[in-house]
Design a protein around this motif. Structure first.
Motif, PDB file in Angstrom:
ATOM      1  N   ALA A 172       0.832  -1.210   0.000  1.00 14.80           N
ATOM      2  CA  ALA A 172       0.000   0.000   0.000  1.00 14.80           C
ATOM      3  C   ALA A 172       0.862   1.255   0.000  1.00 14.80           C
ATOM      4  N   ARG A 173       1.941   1.235   0.788  1.00 10.22           N
ATOM      5  CA  ARG A 173       2.825   2.408   0.839  1.00 10.22           C
ATOM      6  C   ARG A 173       3.577   2.595  -0.473  1.00 10.22           C
ATOM      7  N   ARG A 174       3.998   1.502  -1.089  1.00 11.20           N
ATOM      8  CA  ARG A 174       4.686   1.601  -2.384  1.00 11.20           C
ATOM      9  C   ARG A 174       3.752   2.171  -3.445  1.00 11.20           C
ATOM     10  N   GLU A 175       2.519   1.672  -3.484  1.00  8.61           N
ATOM     11  CA  GLU A 175       1.559   2.167  -4.467  1.00  8.61           C
ATOM     12  C   GLU A 175       1.222   3.639  -4.229  1.00  8.61           C
ATOM     13  N   LEU A 176       1.145   4.032  -2.971  1.00  9.46           N
ATOM     14  CA  LEU A 176       0.882   5.435  -2.643  1.00  9.46           C
ATOM     15  C   LEU A 176       2.003   6.329  -3.182  1.00  9.46           C
ATOM     16  N   ALA A 177       3.233   5.861  -3.036  1.00 13.46           N
ATOM     17  CA  ALA A 177       4.375   6.623  -3.556  1.00 13.46           C
ATOM     18  C   ALA A 177       4.350   6.668  -5.082  1.00 13.46           C
ATOM     19  N   GLU A 178       4.009   5.529  -5.716  1.00 12.21           N
ATOM     20  CA  GLU A 178       3.999   5.485  -7.174  1.00 12.21           C
ATOM     21  C   GLU A 178       2.870   6.319  -7.766  1.00 12.21           C
ATOM     22  N   VAL A 214       5.497   9.462   0.136  1.00 14.17           N
ATOM     23  CA  VAL A 214       6.335   8.414   0.708  1.00 14.17           C
ATOM     24  C   VAL A 214       6.113   8.365   2.219  1.00 14.17           C
ATOM     25  N   LEU A 215       5.677   7.210   2.714  1.00 14.90           N
ATOM     26  CA  LEU A 215       5.456   6.996   4.138  1.00 14.90           C
ATOM     27  C   LEU A 215       6.278   5.797   4.589  1.00 14.90           C
ATOM     28  N   ASP A 216       6.741   5.826   5.835  1.00 15.60           N
ATOM     29  CA  ASP A 216       7.467   4.661   6.344  1.00 15.60           C
ATOM     30  C   ASP A 216       6.509   3.725   7.070  1.00 15.60           C
ATOM     31  N   ALA A 217       7.052   2.621   7.552  1.00 14.43           N
ATOM     32  CA  ALA A 217       6.207   1.591   8.159  1.00 14.43           C
ATOM     33  C   ALA A 217       5.470   2.091   9.395  1.00 14.43           C
ATOM     34  N   ASP A 218       5.989   3.129  10.054  1.00 15.02           N
ATOM     35  CA  ASP A 218       5.314   3.676  11.237  1.00 15.02           C
ATOM     36  C   ASP A 218       3.971   4.305  10.886  1.00 15.02           C
ATOM     37  N   ALA A 219       3.734   4.576   9.611  1.00 13.59           N
ATOM     38  CA  ALA A 219       2.474   5.181   9.183  1.00 13.59           C
ATOM     39  C   ALA A 219       1.327   4.174   9.161  1.00 13.59           C
ATOM     40  N   GLU A 220       1.640   2.887   9.233  1.00  9.80           N
ATOM     41  CA  GLU A 220       0.610   1.850   9.170  1.00  9.80           C
ATOM     42  C   GLU A 220      -0.102   1.720  10.514  1.00  9.80           C
ATOM     43  N   LEU A 221      -1.419   1.903  10.507  1.00 10.86           N
ATOM     44  CA  LEU A 221      -2.203   1.860  11.746  1.00 10.86           C
ATOM     45  C   LEU A 221      -2.971   0.559  11.926  1.00 10.86           C
ATOM     46  N   GLY A 222      -3.206  -0.183  10.853  1.00  3.82           N
ATOM     47  CA  GLY A 222      -3.938  -1.439  10.972  1.00  3.82           C
ATOM     48  C   GLY A 222      -4.581  -1.836   9.663  1.00  3.82           C
ATOM     49  N   LEU A 223      -5.217  -3.020   9.685  1.00  2.62           N
ATOM     50  CA  LEU A 223      -5.821  -3.596   8.499  1.00  2.62           C
ATOM     51  C   LEU A 223      -7.313  -3.816   8.707  1.00  2.62           C
ATOM     52  N   LEU A 224      -8.052  -3.772   7.601  1.00  2.19           N
ATOM     53  CA  LEU A 224      -9.462  -4.151   7.596  1.00  2.19           C
ATOM     54  C   LEU A 224      -9.598  -5.534   6.959  1.00  2.19           C
ATOM     55  N   ASP A 225     -10.831  -6.021   6.835  1.00  2.00           N
ATOM     56  CA  ASP A 225     -11.063  -7.338   6.249  1.00  2.00           C
ATOM     57  C   ASP A 225     -10.618  -7.397   4.797  1.00  2.00           C
ATOM     58  N   PRO A 269       0.562  16.784   3.265  1.00  4.05           N
ATOM     59  CA  PRO A 269       1.721  16.561   2.398  1.00  4.05           C
ATOM     60  C   PRO A 269       1.465  17.015   0.966  1.00  4.05           C
ATOM     61  N   VAL A 270       2.534  17.341   0.289  1.00  2.00           N
ATOM     62  CA  VAL A 270       2.452  17.706  -1.121  1.00  2.00           C
ATOM     63  C   VAL A 270       2.263  16.433  -1.933  1.00  2.00           C
ATOM     64  N   LEU A 271       1.252  16.431  -2.789  1.00  3.79           N
ATOM     65  CA  LEU A 271       0.966  15.271  -3.628  1.00  3.79           C
ATOM     66  C   LEU A 271       1.392  15.556  -5.063  1.00  3.79           C
ATOM     67  N   ARG A 272       1.974  14.534  -5.693  1.00  6.10           N
ATOM     68  CA  ARG A 272       2.388  14.640  -7.087  1.00  6.10           C
ATOM     69  C   ARG A 272       1.779  13.461  -7.856  1.00  6.10           C
ATOM     70  N   PRO A 273       0.517  13.596  -8.269  1.00  9.27           N
ATOM     71  CA  PRO A 273      -0.148  12.484  -8.955  1.00  9.27           C
ATOM     72  C   PRO A 273       0.577  12.069 -10.231  1.00  9.27           C
ATOM     73  N   ASN A 274       0.706  10.770 -10.415  1.00  7.24           N
ATOM     74  CA  ASN A 274       1.308  10.218 -11.621  1.00  7.24           C
ATOM     75  C   ASN A 274       0.224  10.172 -12.697  1.00  7.24           C
ATOM     76  N   PRO A 275       0.337  10.971 -13.765  1.00  6.63           N
ATOM     77  CA  PRO A 275      -0.746  11.050 -14.754  1.00  6.63           C
ATOM     78  C   PRO A 275      -0.979   9.745 -15.510  1.00  6.63           C
ATOM     79  N   VAL A 276      -0.011   8.840 -15.488  1.00 10.56           N
ATOM     80  CA  VAL A 276      -0.188   7.549 -16.140  1.00 10.56           C
ATOM     81  C   VAL A 276      -1.232   6.711 -15.393  1.00 10.56           C
ATOM     82  N   GLU A 277      -1.322   6.918 -14.088  1.00 14.11           N
ATOM     83  CA  GLU A 277      -2.222   6.110 -13.267  1.00 14.11           C
ATOM     84  C   GLU A 277      -3.412   6.886 -12.711  1.00 14.11           C
ATOM     85  N   VAL A 278      -3.255   8.181 -12.488  1.00  7.93           N
ATOM     86  CA  VAL A 278      -4.250   8.968 -11.756  1.00  7.93           C
ATOM     87  C   VAL A 278      -4.679  10.183 -12.570  1.00  7.93           C
ATOM     88  N   SER A 279      -6.004  10.337 -12.758  1.00 11.74           N
ATOM     89  CA  SER A 279      -6.498  11.530 -13.444  1.00 11.74           C
ATOM     90  C   SER A 279      -6.913  12.618 -12.460  1.00 11.74           C
TER      91      SER A 279
END
Length: 197
Positions: free
Chosen positions: A74-80, A85-96, A117-127
């Motif tokens: 999830a963190r890798r996809e968020l960065a892509e 970019v978030l580190d593992a400390d940003a993870e609070l838990g999981l749902l079903d 945070p400043v967001l830089r959407p990747n236009p290849v993936e995000v409109s």
């Protein structure tokens, strides 16, 4: 209706999450990323040029790499997708886990991003990317029937339209668990036929 990091982590810690044993499906993860000091989460609209689910509303996420846990995926996809970019400390838990008709087993990961945070959407993936106030998902969804399935199709009113499963199912469970303190299950909720491919 902002939530605190402590409240969110506590609610998820008390939640008895249900994983699904579906080796026939491709593992994937999505992130419900809380920011603006717990006042909003990030929601994207997929680029129209993508092969799968083009133009649909989605939480940042994607397929899990071999040996990668859901939080790291999830963190890798968020960065892509958004340049966040978030580190593992940003993870609070999981749902079903949620099994999709298109062949994925989604694990939702709740993440915390401090501040705005400043967001830089990747236009290849995000409109589009939206910072959605939490009160907009603290609503009752609509359930409809379709001839192709006996299960109810969930529709979540959001941003002047209806968002469908899997995103609607994941956000509804987040609302129930974190905002309302209820252990509501959503794995049985159906997706519209257009999302089956």
């Amino acid at each position: 209706m902002p939530v605190t990091r402590h409240h969110t982590h506590t609610a998820l810690s008390r939640f008895a999450r249900r994983p699904l044993d579906r080796p026939d499906l491709k593992p994937a993860a999505v992130g419900i990323t809380l920011e603006s000091d717990g006042e909003a989460f990030l929601l994207t609209r997929r680029a129209a040029t993508l092969r799968g689910h083009a133009g649909q509303w989605a939480l940042p996420g994607g397929r899990t790499d071999p040996g990668e846990d859901p939080g790291a995926a999830a963190r890798r996809e968020l960065a892509e997708e958004l340049g966040l970019v978030l580190d593992a400390d940003a993870e609070l838990g999981l749902l079903d886990d949620y099994a999709t008709r298109s062949g994925y087993l989604i694990t939702p990961v709740v993440l915390w991003a401090d501040g705005d945070p400043v967001l830089r959407p990747n236009p290849v993936e995000v409109s589009e990317v939206h910072r959605v106030p939490l009160e907009l998902v603290d609503v009752e969804p609509r359930f409809v029937t379709i001839p192709e399935s006996d299960a109810p199709v969930i529709q979540l009113p959001l941003l002047g339209r209806y968002v469908h499963a899997p995103t609607a199912a994941v956000l509804h469970q987040f609302r129930e668990v974190v905002l309302q303190g209820r252990a509501t299950r959503v794995a049985h909720l159906e997706q519209p036929v257009f999302a089956w491919r």
